[in-house]
Scaffold this motif. Sequence first.
Motif, mmCIF file in Angstrom:
data_model
loop_
_atom_site.group_PDB
_atom_site.id
_atom_site.type_symbol
_atom_site.label_atom_id
_atom_site.label_comp_id
_atom_site.label_asym_id
_atom_site.label_seq_id
_atom_site.Cartn_x
_atom_site.Cartn_y
_atom_site.Cartn_z
ATOM 1 N N UNK A 47 -8.297 -4.811 9.317
ATOM 2 C CA UNK A 47 -9.716 -5.122 9.202
ATOM 3 C C UNK A 47 -10.069 -6.571 9.462
ATOM 4 N N UNK A 48 -9.101 -7.412 9.878
ATOM 5 C CA UNK A 48 -9.411 -8.794 10.194
ATOM 6 C C UNK A 48 -9.937 -9.597 9.023
ATOM 7 N N UNK A 49 -9.384 -9.338 7.837
ATOM 8 C CA UNK A 49 -9.893 -10.022 6.656
ATOM 9 C C UNK A 49 -8.937 -11.066 6.093
ATOM 10 N N UNK A 50 -7.636 -10.963 6.421
ATOM 11 C CA UNK A 50 -6.662 -11.897 5.857
ATOM 12 C C UNK A 50 -5.720 -12.378 6.957
ATOM 13 N N UNK A 51 -5.462 -13.693 6.954
ATOM 14 C CA UNK A 51 -4.668 -14.318 8.005
ATOM 15 C C UNK A 51 -3.684 -15.313 7.402
ATOM 16 N N UNK A 52 -2.630 -15.590 8.168
ATOM 17 C CA UNK A 52 -1.638 -16.587 7.794
ATOM 18 C C UNK A 52 -1.454 -17.523 8.987
ATOM 19 N N UNK A 53 -1.702 -18.813 8.768
ATOM 20 C CA UNK A 53 -1.503 -19.811 9.808
ATOM 21 C C UNK A 53 -0.198 -20.549 9.568
ATOM 22 N N UNK A 54 0.565 -20.758 10.632
ATOM 23 C CA UNK A 54 1.806 -21.529 10.551
ATOM 24 C C UNK A 54 1.652 -22.689 11.528
ATOM 25 N N UNK A 55 1.667 -23.909 10.981
ATOM 26 C CA UNK A 55 1.341 -25.096 11.758
ATOM 27 C C UNK A 55 2.454 -26.138 11.680
ATOM 28 N N UNK A 56 2.453 -27.035 12.664
ATOM 29 C CA UNK A 56 3.393 -28.161 12.652
ATOM 30 C C UNK A 56 3.032 -29.091 11.496
ATOM 31 N N UNK A 57 4.031 -29.418 10.676
ATOM 32 C CA UNK A 57 3.823 -30.297 9.522
ATOM 33 C C UNK A 57 3.709 -31.753 9.958
ATOM 34 N N UNK A 58 3.045 -32.525 9.161
ATOM 35 C CA UNK A 58 2.909 -33.966 9.410
ATOM 36 C C UNK A 58 3.949 -34.769 8.663
ATOM 37 N N UNK A 59 4.802 -34.087 7.889
ATOM 38 C CA UNK A 59 5.854 -34.755 7.131
ATOM 39 C C UNK A 59 6.760 -33.716 6.505
ATOM 40 N N UNK A 60 7.855 -34.154 5.890
ATOM 41 C CA UNK A 60 8.812 -33.213 5.300
ATOM 42 C C UNK A 60 8.290 -32.592 4.008
ATOM 43 N N UNK A 61 8.898 -31.464 3.637
ATOM 44 C CA UNK A 61 8.576 -30.799 2.364
ATOM 45 C C UNK A 61 8.947 -31.703 1.205
ATOM 46 N N UNK A 62 8.165 -31.650 0.173
ATOM 47 C CA UNK A 62 8.411 -32.450 -1.021
ATOM 48 C C UNK A 62 9.336 -31.717 -1.985
ATOM 49 N N UNK A 63 9.164 -30.387 -2.108
ATOM 50 C CA UNK A 63 9.975 -29.602 -3.028
ATOM 51 C C UNK A 63 10.150 -28.186 -2.489
ATOM 52 N N UNK A 64 11.245 -27.553 -2.861
ATOM 53 C CA UNK A 64 11.462 -26.154 -2.515
ATOM 54 C C UNK A 64 11.050 -25.227 -3.653
#
Length: 135
Positions: A47-64
């Motif tokens: 139904x085009x109501x929920x989406x997930x975007x995966x983008x290039x990060x601007x820095x490293x992850x802070x925590x797992x």
Amino acid sequence: MTGPFDQHVTFLYAEDPAPSWRFYEDVLGLPLAQDQGSCRIYAVAAGGRAFLGVCRARGPRVTDNPRVQGGAVVTFVHSDVEGWHDRLRDKGVEIAAPPRFSDTYRVTSFFFKDPAGYTLEIQRFERPDWPAPGT
């Protein structure tokens, strides 16, 4: 006007997004809704109501740790949790434990990680007070 929103997009960030893009496209089979170059947005619900975007990060992850302030767990709701578990295991996804029922939340679910380290969950609500899909 207030009330429920028309659509929802959750954005995740990866220093190298290409492995995550392949994961969401090839392993989870999510249809690509839009390719913005450094960010791809996938449809995750009918139904085009929920989406997930995966983008290039601007820095490293802070925590797992997804359960600290600023952390996240992305949950996909599906009636066939066990089928998804088998499908992902057969595709080589590392899954810590098989689906389990939680008495506390009255859900059956299992957890795994995407290539960028985000915690993902596939879950089925086992409670009559959860709205059915499409309602």
